[in-house]
Write a protein that holds these residues in place. Sequence first.
Motif, PDB file in Angstrom:
ATOM      1  N   CYS A   1     -52.184  -3.883  14.985  1.00 39.44           N
ATOM      2  CA  CYS A   1     -52.262  -4.509  16.302  1.00 39.44           C
ATOM      3  C   CYS A   1     -53.704  -4.501  16.815  1.00 39.44           C
ATOM      4  O   CYS A   1     -54.451  -3.548  16.598  1.00 39.44           O
ATOM      5  CB  CYS A   1     -51.356  -3.741  17.251  1.00 39.44           C
ATOM      6  N   SER A   2     -54.084  -5.578  17.508  1.00 41.48           N
ATOM      7  CA  SER A   2     -55.431  -5.700  18.064  1.00 41.48           C
ATOM      8  C   SER A   2     -55.611  -4.981  19.398  1.00 41.48           C
ATOM      9  O   SER A   2     -56.737  -4.904  19.907  1.00 41.48           O
ATOM     10  CB  SER A   2     -55.777  -7.183  18.261  1.00 41.48           C
ATOM     11  N   ALA A   3     -54.542  -4.463  19.985  1.00 39.53           N
ATOM     12  CA  ALA A   3     -54.661  -3.749  21.259  1.00 39.53           C
ATOM     13  C   ALA A   3     -55.502  -2.494  21.070  1.00 39.53           C
ATOM     14  O   ALA A   3     -55.374  -1.791  20.061  1.00 39.53           O
ATOM     15  CB  ALA A   3     -53.281  -3.390  21.801  1.00 39.53           C
ATOM     16  N   ARG A   4     -56.348  -2.227  22.030  1.00 39.22           N
ATOM     17  CA  ARG A   4     -57.246  -1.072  21.952  1.00 39.22           C
ATOM     18  C   ARG A   4     -56.459   0.216  21.730  1.00 39.22           C
ATOM     19  O   ARG A   4     -55.541   0.533  22.469  1.00 39.22           O
ATOM     20  CB  ARG A   4     -58.054  -0.958  23.240  1.00 39.22           C
ATOM     21  N   GLY A   5     -56.820   0.938  20.677  1.00 39.66           N
ATOM     22  CA  GLY A   5     -56.226   2.236  20.382  1.00 39.66           C
ATOM     23  C   GLY A   5     -54.881   2.182  19.671  1.00 39.66           C
ATOM     24  O   GLY A   5     -54.357   3.208  19.279  1.00 39.66           O
ATOM     25  N   CYS A   6     -54.322   1.001  19.499  1.00 40.28           N
ATOM     26  CA  CYS A   6     -53.016   0.888  18.845  1.00 40.28           C
ATOM     27  C   CYS A   6     -53.209   0.841  17.328  1.00 40.28           C
ATOM     28  O   CYS A   6     -54.074   0.138  16.828  1.00 40.28           O
ATOM     29  CB  CYS A   6     -52.288  -0.373  19.317  1.00 40.28           C
ATOM     30  N   ARG A   7     -52.400   1.594  16.616  1.00 40.07           N
ATOM     31  CA  ARG A   7     -52.453   1.608  15.152  1.00 40.07           C
ATOM     32  C   ARG A   7     -51.123   1.142  14.560  1.00 40.07           C
ATOM     33  O   ARG A   7     -50.855   1.340  13.382  1.00 40.07           O
ATOM     34  CB  ARG A   7     -52.768   3.029  14.649  1.00 40.07           C
ATOM     35  N   ALA A   8     -50.277   0.521  15.373  1.00 41.22           N
ATOM     36  CA  ALA A   8     -48.970   0.052  14.901  1.00 41.22           C
ATOM     37  C   ALA A   8     -49.130  -1.187  14.032  1.00 41.22           C
ATOM     38  O   ALA A   8     -50.065  -1.970  14.212  1.00 41.22           O
ATOM     39  CB  ALA A   8     -48.072  -0.264  16.102  1.00 41.22           C
ATOM     40  N   PRO A   9     -48.214  -1.375  13.097  1.00 47.10           N
ATOM     41  CA  PRO A   9     -48.262  -2.577  12.265  1.00 47.10           C
ATOM     42  C   PRO A   9     -48.089  -3.831  13.119  1.00 47.10           C
ATOM     43  O   PRO A   9     -47.284  -3.864  14.043  1.00 47.10           O
ATOM     44  CB  PRO A   9     -47.070  -2.414  11.316  1.00 47.10           C
ATOM     45  N   ALA A  10     -48.853  -4.860  12.808  1.00 49.58           N
ATOM     46  CA  ALA A  10     -48.757  -6.131  13.522  1.00 49.58           C
ATOM     47  C   ALA A  10     -47.572  -6.930  13.010  1.00 49.58           C
ATOM     48  O   ALA A  10     -47.267  -6.916  11.814  1.00 49.58           O
ATOM     49  CB  ALA A  10     -50.037  -6.929  13.344  1.00 49.58           C
ATOM     50  N   THR A  11     -46.890  -7.627  13.919  1.00 50.62           N
ATOM     51  CA  THR A  11     -45.787  -8.502  13.550  1.00 50.62           C
ATOM     52  C   THR A  11     -45.973  -9.914  14.099  1.00 50.62           C
ATOM     53  O   THR A  11     -45.205 -10.807  13.755  1.00 50.62           O
ATOM     54  CB  THR A  11     -44.435  -7.946  14.042  1.00 50.62           C
ATOM     55  N   TYR A  12     -46.983 -10.110  14.941  1.00 52.95           N
ATOM     56  CA  TYR A  12     -47.238 -11.420  15.545  1.00 52.95           C
ATOM     57  C   TYR A  12     -48.711 -11.793  15.448  1.00 52.95           C
ATOM     58  O   TYR A  12     -49.578 -10.919  15.458  1.00 52.95           O
ATOM     59  CB  TYR A  12     -46.844 -11.431  17.025  1.00 52.95           C
ATOM     60  N   GLN A  13     -48.956 -13.099  15.402  1.00 51.52           N
ATOM     61  CA  GLN A  13     -50.309 -13.648  15.513  1.00 51.52           C
ATOM     62  C   GLN A  13     -50.401 -14.357  16.860  1.00 51.52           C
ATOM     63  O   GLN A  13     -49.567 -15.202  17.167  1.00 51.52           O
ATOM     64  CB  GLN A  13     -50.562 -14.703  14.439  1.00 51.52           C
TER      65      GLN A  13
ATOM     66  N   THR B   1     -57.667 -15.462  16.049  1.00 54.85           N
ATOM     67  CA  THR B   1     -56.373 -14.790  15.961  1.00 54.85           C
ATOM     68  C   THR B   1     -56.490 -13.326  16.348  1.00 54.85           C
ATOM     69  O   THR B   1     -57.369 -12.616  15.855  1.00 54.85           O
ATOM     70  CB  THR B   1     -55.808 -14.891  14.530  1.00 54.85           C
ATOM     71  N   TRP B   2     -55.613 -12.914  17.238  1.00 54.58           N
ATOM     72  CA  TRP B   2     -55.395 -11.501  17.506  1.00 54.58           C
ATOM     73  C   TRP B   2     -54.044 -11.163  16.908  1.00 54.58           C
ATOM     74  O   TRP B   2     -53.130 -11.993  16.900  1.00 54.58           O
ATOM     75  CB  TRP B   2     -55.344 -11.213  19.005  1.00 54.58           C
ATOM     76  N   LEU B   3     -53.895  -9.950  16.412  1.00 52.92           N
ATOM     77  CA  LEU B   3     -52.629  -9.477  15.885  1.00 52.92           C
ATOM     78  C   LEU B   3     -51.972  -8.580  16.921  1.00 52.92           C
ATOM     79  O   LEU B   3     -52.658  -7.872  17.652  1.00 52.92           O
ATOM     80  CB  LEU B   3     -52.853  -8.706  14.586  1.00 52.92           C
ATOM     81  N   ALA B   4     -50.641  -8.617  16.977  1.00 54.14           N
ATOM     82  CA  ALA B   4     -49.930  -7.814  17.976  1.00 54.14           C
ATOM     83  C   ALA B   4     -48.688  -7.173  17.382  1.00 54.14           C
ATOM     84  O   ALA B   4     -47.980  -7.786  16.586  1.00 54.14           O
ATOM     85  CB  ALA B   4     -49.542  -8.681  19.167  1.00 54.14           C
ATOM     86  N   CYS B   5     -48.428  -5.957  17.819  1.00 54.41           N
ATOM     87  CA  CYS B   5     -47.170  -5.285  17.518  1.00 54.41           C
ATOM     88  C   CYS B   5     -46.172  -5.718  18.613  1.00 54.41           C
ATOM     89  O   CYS B   5     -46.577  -6.303  19.616  1.00 54.41           O
ATOM     90  CB  CYS B   5     -47.365  -3.770  17.517  1.00 54.41           C
ATOM     91  N   PRO B   6     -44.892  -5.435  18.445  1.00 57.24           N
ATOM     92  CA  PRO B   6     -43.930  -5.836  19.478  1.00 57.24           C
ATOM     93  C   PRO B   6     -44.251  -5.257  20.865  1.00 57.24           C
ATOM     94  O   PRO B   6     -44.049  -5.927  21.874  1.00 57.24           O
ATOM     95  CB  PRO B   6     -42.598  -5.299  18.949  1.00 57.24           C
ATOM     96  N   ALA B   7     -44.786  -4.039  20.908  1.00 59.37           N
ATOM     97  CA  ALA B   7     -45.079  -3.402  22.198  1.00 59.37           C
ATOM     98  C   ALA B   7     -46.236  -4.072  22.943  1.00 59.37           C
ATOM     99  O   ALA B   7     -46.302  -4.002  24.170  1.00 59.37           O
ATOM    100  CB  ALA B   7     -45.395  -1.915  21.984  1.00 59.37           C
ATOM    101  N   HIS B   8     -47.152  -4.711  22.236  1.00 56.81           N
ATOM    102  CA  HIS B   8     -48.331  -5.316  22.873  1.00 56.81           C
ATOM    103  C   HIS B   8     -48.340  -6.844  22.858  1.00 56.81           C
ATOM    104  O   HIS B   8     -49.285  -7.454  23.350  1.00 56.81           O
ATOM    105  CB  HIS B   8     -49.613  -4.775  22.231  1.00 56.81           C
ATOM    106  N   ARG B   9     -47.317  -7.446  22.301  1.00 56.26           N
ATOM    107  CA  ARG B   9     -47.267  -8.915  22.231  1.00 56.26           C
ATOM    108  C   ARG B   9     -47.408  -9.547  23.615  1.00 56.26           C
ATOM    109  O   ARG B   9     -48.204 -10.466  23.811  1.00 56.26           O
ATOM    110  CB  ARG B   9     -45.956  -9.349  21.589  1.00 56.26           C
ATOM    111  N   THR B  10     -46.681  -9.056  24.581  1.00 53.17           N
ATOM    112  CA  THR B  10     -46.706  -9.638  25.919  1.00 53.17           C
ATOM    113  C   THR B  10     -48.021  -9.375  26.637  1.00 53.17           C
ATOM    114  O   THR B  10     -48.616 -10.298  27.208  1.00 53.17           O
ATOM    115  CB  THR B  10     -45.521  -9.102  26.754  1.00 53.17           C
TER     116      THR B  10
END
Length: 75
Positions: free
Chosen positions: A12-24, A40-49
């Motif tokens: 995930c591209s969110a600062r400090g997040c190390r979760a696997p990305a599932t969205y572009q 492109t930024w990558l996002a995990c489900p928690a940071h997609r929104t």
Amino acid sequence: MTTPTPDDALICSARGCRAPATYQLRWQNPRLHTPDRRKTWLACPAHRTSLGDFLDARGFLREVVPLPGSPTLES
């Protein structure tokens, strides 16, 4: 707390997040980029929104698509 990922995993591209990305989150700054250019930024489900809202508030967000090879998760 997030689950650690292998060094070659897309995270995930969110600062400090190390979760696997599932969205572009595909975006473009019209003042800097040609109309056909997408960043492109990558996002995990928690940071997609939150990442999408940040880009959308600036008029940059163009589309959100599942990351190929990742399970599609609804947030």
